[in-house]
Motif scaffolding. Sequence first.
Motif, PDB file in Angstrom:
ATOM      1  N   ASP B  12       0.835  -1.216   0.000  1.00 44.83           N
ATOM      2  CA  ASP B  12       0.000   0.000   0.000  1.00 44.83           C
ATOM      3  C   ASP B  12       0.859   1.251   0.000  1.00 44.83           C
ATOM      4  N   ILE B  13       1.818   1.264   0.934  1.00 42.65           N
ATOM      5  CA  ILE B  13       2.641   2.464   1.111  1.00 42.65           C
ATOM      6  C   ILE B  13       3.483   2.733  -0.138  1.00 42.65           C
ATOM      7  N   PHE B  14       4.107   1.675  -0.664  1.00 38.36           N
ATOM      8  CA  PHE B  14       4.933   1.849  -1.875  1.00 38.36           C
ATOM      9  C   PHE B  14       4.092   2.390  -3.031  1.00 38.36           C
ATOM     10  N   ARG B  15       2.864   1.854  -3.169  1.00 38.90           N
ATOM     11  CA  ARG B  15       2.029   2.287  -4.294  1.00 38.90           C
ATOM     12  C   ARG B  15       1.612   3.743  -4.120  1.00 38.90           C
ATOM     13  N   ASP B  16       1.390   4.151  -2.888  1.00 39.29           N
ATOM     14  CA  ASP B  16       1.061   5.548  -2.594  1.00 39.29           C
ATOM     15  C   ASP B  16       2.233   6.462  -2.922  1.00 39.29           C
ATOM     16  N   VAL B  17       3.385   6.115  -2.355  1.00 34.55           N
ATOM     17  CA  VAL B  17       4.532   7.021  -2.439  1.00 34.55           C
ATOM     18  C   VAL B  17       5.070   7.113  -3.858  1.00 34.55           C
ATOM     19  N   PRO B  25       6.770  -4.688  -3.413  1.00 35.67           N
ATOM     20  CA  PRO B  25       8.018  -4.602  -2.654  1.00 35.67           C
ATOM     21  C   PRO B  25       8.538  -5.990  -2.272  1.00 35.67           C
ATOM     22  N   ALA B  26       9.319  -6.590  -3.162  1.00 33.25           N
ATOM     23  CA  ALA B  26       9.950  -7.885  -2.898  1.00 33.25           C
ATOM     24  C   ALA B  26      11.226  -7.672  -2.090  1.00 33.25           C
ATOM     25  N   PRO B  27      11.709  -8.712  -1.385  1.00 28.48           N
ATOM     26  CA  PRO B  27      12.878  -8.559  -0.507  1.00 28.48           C
ATOM     27  C   PRO B  27      14.103  -7.990  -1.219  1.00 28.48           C
ATOM     28  N   THR B  28      14.284  -8.312  -2.499  1.00 30.41           N
ATOM     29  CA  THR B  28      15.506  -7.860  -3.180  1.00 30.41           C
ATOM     30  C   THR B  28      15.354  -6.494  -3.830  1.00 30.41           C
ATOM     31  N   LEU B  29      14.148  -5.931  -3.787  1.00 30.57           N
ATOM     32  CA  LEU B  29      13.916  -4.623  -4.423  1.00 30.57           C
ATOM     33  C   LEU B  29      14.726  -3.544  -3.704  1.00 30.57           C
ATOM     34  N   SER B  30      15.322  -2.635  -4.487  1.00 31.63           N
ATOM     35  CA  SER B  30      16.031  -1.515  -3.860  1.00 31.63           C
ATOM     36  C   SER B  30      15.867  -0.269  -4.726  1.00 31.63           C
ATOM     37  N   VAL B  68      14.667  -3.906   0.397  1.00 32.27           N
ATOM     38  CA  VAL B  68      13.397  -4.030   1.098  1.00 32.27           C
ATOM     39  C   VAL B  68      13.465  -5.118   2.171  1.00 32.27           C
ATOM     40  N   GLY B  69      14.214  -6.197   1.877  1.00 38.42           N
ATOM     41  CA  GLY B  69      14.344  -7.287   2.844  1.00 38.42           C
ATOM     42  C   GLY B  69      14.886  -6.779   4.173  1.00 38.42           C
ATOM     43  N   GLN B  70      15.947  -5.960   4.094  1.00 37.55           N
ATOM     44  CA  GLN B  70      16.521  -5.413   5.330  1.00 37.55           C
ATOM     45  C   GLN B  70      15.545  -4.471   6.018  1.00 37.55           C
ATOM     46  N   LEU B  71      14.806  -3.721   5.220  1.00 38.15           N
ATOM     47  CA  LEU B  71      13.811  -2.802   5.771  1.00 38.15           C
ATOM     48  C   LEU B  71      12.773  -3.583   6.583  1.00 38.15           C
TER      49      LEU B  71
END
Lengths: 626, 82
Positions: B12-17, B25-30, B68-71
């Motif tokens: 939700d947040i990623f799509r908003d921002v 937002p997959a773990p490897t996304l940066s 994203v994984g670390q996040l």
Amino acid sequence: LSESSIHLAWLPPKADWAAALEGARKSAPEEALRAFLGLANCRLDFAQTTRLDRAVQQTPDAARKKVLSGRPLRLALLGSCTLTHLIPGIRVGGLRRGLWVEIYEAPYGMYRQELQDPSSGLHAFKPDVVLLSLDAQHLVGAADASVDEAFGTIKDCWSLAKQSLGCTILQQTVLPVFHPLLGNNEHRHIHSPATRVRVLNEQIRQAADAQGVEILALDAFACVDGIAEWHDEALWHRSKQEIHPRVSHVFGDQVGRLLAAIRGRSSKCLVLDLDNTLWGGVIGDDGMAGIALGQGNAVGEAHLAFQRYALELSRRGVILAVCSKNDEANALEPFERHPEMLLRKQDIACFVANWDDKATNLRRIAQRLNIGLDSLVFADDNPFERDLIRQELPEVGVPELPEDPAGYAACIAAAGYFESLAITTEDQERTSQYRANAEREQLRESVTDMAAYLGGLRMELRCAPFDEIGLPRIVQLINKTNQFNLTTRRYTQPEVSAVMADSRALHLQLRLLDRFGDNGIIALIIGRLNTQQELEIDTWLMSCRVLGRQVEAATLNVIGRRARQMGAKALLGSYIPSAKNAMVKEHYPKLGFTLLRTENEQTSWRLPLEGFEEAPVLMNIVEGIS
Amino acid sequence: MNTDQIYSQLTDIFRDVFEDQTIVPAPTLSAKDVPEWDSLNHINLIVAIEARFKIKFKTAELESLRDVGQLVDVITKKLNKT
């Protein structure tokens, strides 16, 4: 909705906001912009504000011109730290008030260079307004910083902006971000950063009045929520954002309301509901003894405190009106006989109590007071009535009053509907002027012979060129007058000052007095001599309060006299139609001007001064204004 | 809150921002994978996450984030503490 959305608490929440935004984006540009305007007037958080702004920025110019009246406002942001994140909030804050804001952000930290360099992006942008947003660390954070030096920097910026840009200056006060070193008696440590900020803010405020600079009171409004809500030191270290992104939309709203005030778009009239708004309970059912009002009862005291706030607003120029679903006699009784009532009949310029729907009654109030619907703010405890007005009359300001009357005043104050740059003598006397007008109406009804009526008023028209003392009122009138305004040209204070300095310009302010009192400055003229020695009337506007009293003819007499003294051979006038000024379409022909040409519904007129004779009028014309 | 729920909220947040209704937002996304993910939007993203999960990141935690994984690891750790 996230927690930070409590910041725009006077706006109504909207549950399906995201879907509404998507829907709006898919519609035709004009319809979309109208929908965006509605969405801007919902309770948003910073993320929604950014999304809305992105959508709004797609609007084509043609649609923007169709939906929003007035030209866009060009704002330059000059700062010493990161400001980019504040831009969407400012644009939405303007849009919320029907204002299209175009923003230029000077390169990071380059505010002095941009002001000094005539070839800078700032100069090319030609701003209407510059906002100087300097952060506390930059100004007084260094160990050896001095308040004098910081204040000198700020004043240099003001004079550079004034000389080279000639625009309105907004100066943001310094955010008190520093921690105390002594504590409660911090003021005794004159070199502490916290003390420097406090002293600097005092100096900025004092100097701003003399320099004609407007203040953005960041220190004051950030304190309402708490500095911790506005400033996060971790974020400062990370991204040099002094103002936290989570309140960027609140900051933007504050800038938006100031820009609206500069353009004369602030509201003028607070319309009050009665039952459960001015007092607790229902007067028609509970009676005089049953309503909660006044000392000894917490609910009664809360309503009384709200009355006090309304009364104080009226003493500084906000017009009060009443709109209530009641029998008039019942509604009036507390105003006339309740010992605890603070508001009295004479404080209310227009009193409407009947059983018609409130949209009809608000239209009625706007008409009787001769102001636009967009000048009204409607305070009603009843969510049904508020929704009805938002639907029927979207231009009316409708604060989402909290359920507890103890919060009414705070809600209306937070909304900033009545944002005002200066307080003029006319503001303070407005209630009595409107009351006097009602008395004149009464005299008019009792006298059938118009000449006898006008003669009986014992009118005196005083005229003088613009002057410094009258400047705030002159700028206010230029920006507020919609109906009796031949060209609807809006000017800022620096622009009016430029007219005053122009030797080929004619500028006149007119004041009307009569046996009922002083109407204040009621008409303004700006003209300029062209190369053919004709005086082109750029601006002719008049307050509708004095319609039908021969002021137009008397004003022409004054213009004719002055124009001849300047060596003019003729007067040229033009009429530019707007949504609101149809009443003056025939102004020039009525005064004996002949038509020169018609272009896009805009008409141009001429009156030769050779053989011009002053029309007889039933008033004395006197030189000098006071 | 389990990891799936965290990812669902993050979507939700990623799509908003980033205003991209397809982003996942997959773990490897940066940041380098998303054109809109600049420094300003990064701040907006962090502020939005803090508001949604009612948490507060430490300066050092943000300095070391790589994807994203670390996040999500940091968010999980913080949610478990409270």
